[in-house]
Scaffold this motif. Structure first.
Motif, mmCIF file in Angstrom:
data_model
loop_
_atom_site.group_PDB
_atom_site.id
_atom_site.type_symbol
_atom_site.label_atom_id
_atom_site.label_comp_id
_atom_site.label_asym_id
_atom_site.label_seq_id
_atom_site.Cartn_x
_atom_site.Cartn_y
_atom_site.Cartn_z
ATOM 1 N N GLU A 38 1.956 10.456 12.421
ATOM 2 C CA GLU A 38 2.424 10.694 13.781
ATOM 3 C C GLU A 38 3.239 11.980 13.836
ATOM 4 O OE1 GLU A 38 5.303 8.258 16.704
ATOM 5 O OE2 GLU A 38 3.992 6.971 15.481
ATOM 6 N N ALA A 39 4.080 12.189 12.779
ATOM 7 C CA ALA A 39 4.922 13.378 12.731
ATOM 8 C C ALA A 39 4.078 14.641 12.619
ATOM 9 C CB ALA A 39 5.873 13.274 11.551
ATOM 10 N N GLN A 40 3.008 14.564 11.819
ATOM 11 C CA GLN A 40 2.148 15.745 11.653
ATOM 12 C C GLN A 40 1.524 16.162 12.987
ATOM 13 O OE1 GLN A 40 -0.293 14.345 8.429
ATOM 14 N NE2 GLN A 40 0.810 15.634 6.933
ATOM 15 N N GLN A 41 1.158 15.149 13.787
ATOM 16 C CA GLN A 41 0.633 15.448 15.127
ATOM 17 C C GLN A 41 1.715 16.126 15.975
ATOM 18 O OE1 GLN A 41 -2.470 15.196 16.280
ATOM 19 N NE2 GLN A 41 -3.036 14.549 14.181
ATOM 20 N N ALA A 42 2.941 15.570 15.907
ATOM 21 C CA ALA A 42 4.042 16.079 16.726
ATOM 22 C C ALA A 42 4.384 17.519 16.359
ATOM 23 C CB ALA A 42 5.260 15.181 16.566
ATOM 24 N N LEU A 43 4.298 17.849 15.044
ATOM 25 C CA LEU A 43 4.665 19.184 14.578
ATOM 26 C C LEU A 43 3.731 20.261 15.126
ATOM 27 C CD1 LEU A 43 5.683 18.510 10.868
ATOM 28 C CD2 LEU A 43 7.159 19.264 12.716
ATOM 29 N N LYS A 44 2.512 19.859 15.535
ATOM 30 C CA LYS A 44 1.572 20.828 16.088
ATOM 31 C C LYS A 44 2.083 21.389 17.423
ATOM 32 C CE LYS A 44 -2.533 19.016 13.834
ATOM 33 N NZ LYS A 44 -3.657 18.103 13.985
ATOM 34 N N TRP A 45 2.835 20.575 18.144
ATOM 35 C CA TRP A 45 3.367 20.994 19.445
ATOM 36 C C TRP A 45 4.629 21.819 19.310
ATOM 37 C CZ3 TRP A 45 0.200 20.512 23.357
ATOM 38 C CH2 TRP A 45 -0.818 19.553 23.282
ATOM 39 N N GLU A 72 2.153 24.644 4.290
ATOM 40 C CA GLU A 72 1.721 25.373 5.484
ATOM 41 C C GLU A 72 2.767 26.430 5.860
ATOM 42 O OE1 GLU A 72 0.235 24.313 9.921
ATOM 43 O OE2 GLU A 72 0.072 22.690 8.418
ATOM 44 N N GLU A 73 2.304 27.649 6.066
ATOM 45 C CA GLU A 73 3.190 28.789 6.334
ATOM 46 C C GLU A 73 4.075 28.533 7.550
ATOM 47 O OE1 GLU A 73 4.981 32.108 5.337
ATOM 48 O OE2 GLU A 73 3.294 31.293 4.192
ATOM 49 N N ARG A 74 3.474 27.948 8.607
ATOM 50 C CA ARG A 74 4.191 27.771 9.861
ATOM 51 C C ARG A 74 5.327 26.765 9.735
ATOM 52 N NH1 ARG A 74 3.879 25.172 15.060
ATOM 53 N NH2 ARG A 74 2.786 23.416 14.146
ATOM 54 N N THR A 75 5.134 25.759 8.868
ATOM 55 C CA THR A 75 6.105 24.665 8.824
ATOM 56 C C THR A 75 7.022 24.716 7.625
ATOM 57 O OG1 THR A 75 4.475 23.310 7.699
ATOM 58 C CG2 THR A 75 4.621 23.059 10.073
ATOM 59 N N LYS A 76 6.757 25.610 6.675
ATOM 60 C CA LYS A 76 7.493 25.482 5.415
ATOM 61 C C LYS A 76 8.966 25.890 5.533
ATOM 62 C CE LYS A 76 6.475 29.740 2.859
ATOM 63 N NZ LYS A 76 5.690 30.263 1.734
#
Lengths: 121, 591
Positions: A38-45, A72-76
């Protein structure tokens, strides 16, 4: 200054509510997820300023979630605090040197965590 | 060598020596006898000739021719040998058997010529006048001075040979008698020696081949008896030593074979000296191993070979943990140590292998249990404490928040209570044993019906249908309360995890000397890797899921303990997407 957002990933709804209640009182914006997926989905937003992560999760567990996050570059860059029953302390797992402007936030959360565990102010 | 061959050899040699010795001696004496006989005979003829010469009538030194006629008549009447008187001119003056007037000149005869010259002459030749082999002996008369006449004695040789043949016959008979007696004695001696020698030989061959059941018979020959006795003593000692060795080896083999630990011994060249069944099983050696094969040819377990190398380099024991060949094989603990002989010289390496899979798994179970129990307890405690603090710090000011928080506190306290109740229940069950547990013979159907009744409300909530199939006559010795509790736990789980609007089946049947109770759901099933550990305390198939469903994580552990108290077993079968079946097997009697 905009309120920092903290993402809580915790499957137990009571614990989730407890953390939310305490951090809201400190003035943070809270997002909640019951599972890593669920968190991985939320992080996309939206990227939070901090993630509070339970290690024992149904499905994908905390460690796997962390690895995926750092891959992942965007989230690290997002700091993560792992909340675990395995150890007495609330561990800060992440890239401490990268925390920078988040250090104050982390100290606050640790303080909350400490109070939650020990009942001392 | 067979007895017959041995006898032939022994007796043959004896006989050969006997015949050879007797033959040489008798040939010599026979020839010497002949010579003596011949000389004796010649001597006799000589004497006769001398006598005749002395009796020959003479006058003034010459032979009186007129008197000779009468002399020969006398000689003829006397019989015996033939006498002839020959004058120096060769004319025959008289003969004891023929008319002298008709006879040839005898001066050319060899014996006469010789006698004229030397005094005596001998010749042996065939006589045409008599028609037989003759011996002639001539003597000059007188012996000294010029010859006046020669007197000759002739005797047929066959009289001599006849005499000699008679003597020979007696002699040969004696010889044969002696030979036969000697041969008989030798035969008897051979029989006396060869029999026992052959027996000893056969006996020794038997003992040499490892047959210690019989001993040598003691022969009647004193020396051989002593030999047989000491051989028997040697055999006794050998048998004792060999039996002791064999017993020791059997014991060692037995010990090695019955050890659960694997033992491998290799020499300095890494050749196998010993390898027990446990080592074979642990190292997954399917093919038989030849003794003396190199360890590298026998196993693909490189860790083992490295360990032996390492052990050879160092002095102390070397230890290592590894999986035999493939991943998924048991986890092995290998311990290598030097094998030393009595002088302390290194002759190889001994490797002891133990399967530590279970040990490591138990460690994991223990670690997981500690982690799980703290987690399970921490969650409600943290909640209760956290919300209580929040209430104290101001949340109580808002009645709605206060009520929500209080409800959470009550629920979490209930969860904590449930966990503690189950832990106490487990500890109570652990203190019981199958001996002390009261287990009257109880109809199974009643217990099943009670358990289903207790689960009815929960089933109705989730719209789960409960089905029961049980022979009414079925009964087993059991503690009804405990079995009911185990069944409630299982049925409750089936309702929880089987999914709503499904069916949970409970069946019981007699299976040989067991009563088998099956609880079947139509849920998603359980992955095979979890099945082994499902009955551990707080073991979670899916971490976090049980909290949501409200379980304590101890239900199946309690089931397992209850069944163990009944000397029964519990098992689970599961197929993903089809469902799971929990199976209780209880003894149908007290046996």
């Amino acid at each position: 200054m905009a309120k920092e957002t903290i993402l809580i990933i915790e499957d137990d709804p009571d614990i989730r509510e407890l953390i939310r209640y305490n951090l809201t009182r400190e003035g943070y914006a809270i997002a909640e997820c019951a599972s890593a997926e669920e968190a991985q989905q939320a992080l996309k937003w939206k990227l939070p300023d901090l993630i509070l992560l339970d290690l024992m999760l149904p499905g994908l567990d905390g460690f796997a979630f962390c690895r995926a996050l750092h891959a992942e570059e965007r989230t690290k860059g997002v700091p993560v605090i792992m909340v675990t029953a395995r150890s007495v302390d609330v561990q800060i797992v992440g890239l401490r040197r990268k925390l920078g402007r988040h250090s104050e936030l982390i100290e606050t959360v640790r303080g909350v965590g400490y109070r939650m565990r020990t009942g001392k102010p | 060598m067979t007895k017959r061959a041995l006898f032939r050899q022994f007796f043959g040699a004896h006989l050969l020596i006997l015949v050879g010795a007797v033959g040489v001696v008798s040939a010599y004496t026979w020839l010497a006898g002949r010579r003596v006989f011949h000389r004796q005979w010649t001597r006799e003829l000589e004497t006769q000739a001398e006598l005749a010469a002395a009796l020959l009538p003479r006058s003034d030194g010459s032979v009186d021719e007129s008197e000779v006629g009468r002399f020969f008549e006398r000689l003829r009447d006397a019989g015996g040998n033939r006498f002839t008187v020959i004058l120096p001119d060769g004319r025959v003056l008289g003969d004891s058997e023929a008319d002298a007037a008709n006879m040839d000149l005898h001066g050319g005869r060899p014996e006469v010529r010789e006698a004229m010259a030397n005094g005596t002459g001998i010749s042996q030749r065939y006589s045409f006048s008599v028609g037989t082999q003759m011996l002639y002996l001539a003597r000059r008369v007188p012996v000294a001075g010029p010859a006046k006449a020669v007197i000759r004695v002739a005797a047929p040789l066959h009289t001599l040979t006849q005499q000699m043949r008679e003597a020979d016959r007696v002699w040969a008979a004696l010889l044969l008698l002696v030979l036969a007696a000697a041969a008989a004695l030798s035969y008897a001696a051979a029989l006396r020696i060869i029999g026992p020698v052959s027996d000893i030989q056969e006996g020794l061959a038997r003992i040499g081949a490892g047959d210690f059941t019989r001993r040598l018979a003691i022969p009647p020959v004193p020396h051989l008896a002593g030999l047989a006795r000491s051989l028997n003593q040697t055999a006794d000692r050998l048998q004792r030593d060999i039996e002791a060795l064999r017993a020791e080896r059997n014991l060692r083999t037995l010990i090695l074979a019955n050890m659960t630990r694997g033992v491998i011994a290799v020499d300095a060249e890494h050749r196998l000296m010993d390898l027990n069944d446990a080592a074979r099983a642990l190292l997954r050696l399917d093919r038989p191993t030849a003794e003396g094969a190199r360890i590298g040819e026998v196993t693909r377990c490189h860790g083992l070979i490295d360990l032996i190398d390492e052990s050879e380099r160092g002095d102390g024991p070397v230890e290592r943990e590894l999986t035999a060949v493939a991943t998924g094989d048991p986890l092995l603990n290998l311990r290598g140590a030097a094998l030393k002989d009595a002088e302390g010289k290194r002759i190889g390496t001994l490797v002891v292998i133990s399967d530590v899979t279970l040990l490591r798994r138990l460690e994991t179970v223990r670690q997981d249990f500690v982690a799980n129990v703290s987690h399970e307890l921490r969650t409600p405690v943290t909640s209760i404490k956290g919300f209580a603090e929040a209430l104290l710090e101001g949340a109580a000011d808002d009645p709605q928040t206060a009520e929500r928080f209080l409800k959470i506190i009550v629920r979490q306290a209930g969860q904590l209570e449930a966990i503690i109740r189950d832990l106490l229940e487990l500890s109570r069950l652990e203190q019981n044993s199958a001996q002390t547990l009261d287990r009257p013979l109880t109809p199974v159907a009643g217990v099943l019906a009670n358990a289903l009744e207790l689960c009815q409300t929960r089933a109705a909530e989730r719209r789960v249908r409960l089905e029961l199939a049980c022979e009414p006559s079925l009964s087993a010795p059991m503690h009804a309360g405990l079995i009911e509790q185990a069944l409630v736990n299982l049925i409750d789980n089936a309702i929880q995890y089987g999914g709503s609007e499904r069916t949970v089946g409970v069946t019981a049947a007699r299976l040989a000397d067991l009563v088998e109770i099956r609880v079947t759901d139509q849920g998603p099933g359980i992955e095979p890797r979890h099945l082994d550990r499902l009955f551990e305390r707080f073991y979670r198939v899916d971490k976090g899921r049980r909290r949501e469903l409200g379980g304590t994580g101890l239900g199946l552990a309690i089931v397992k303990h209850i069944v163990m108290l009944h000397r029964g077993t519990v098992a689970v079968e599961s197929e993903l997407g089809v469902g799971s079946t929990f199976i209780l097997r209880l003894p149908a009697g007290w046996a």
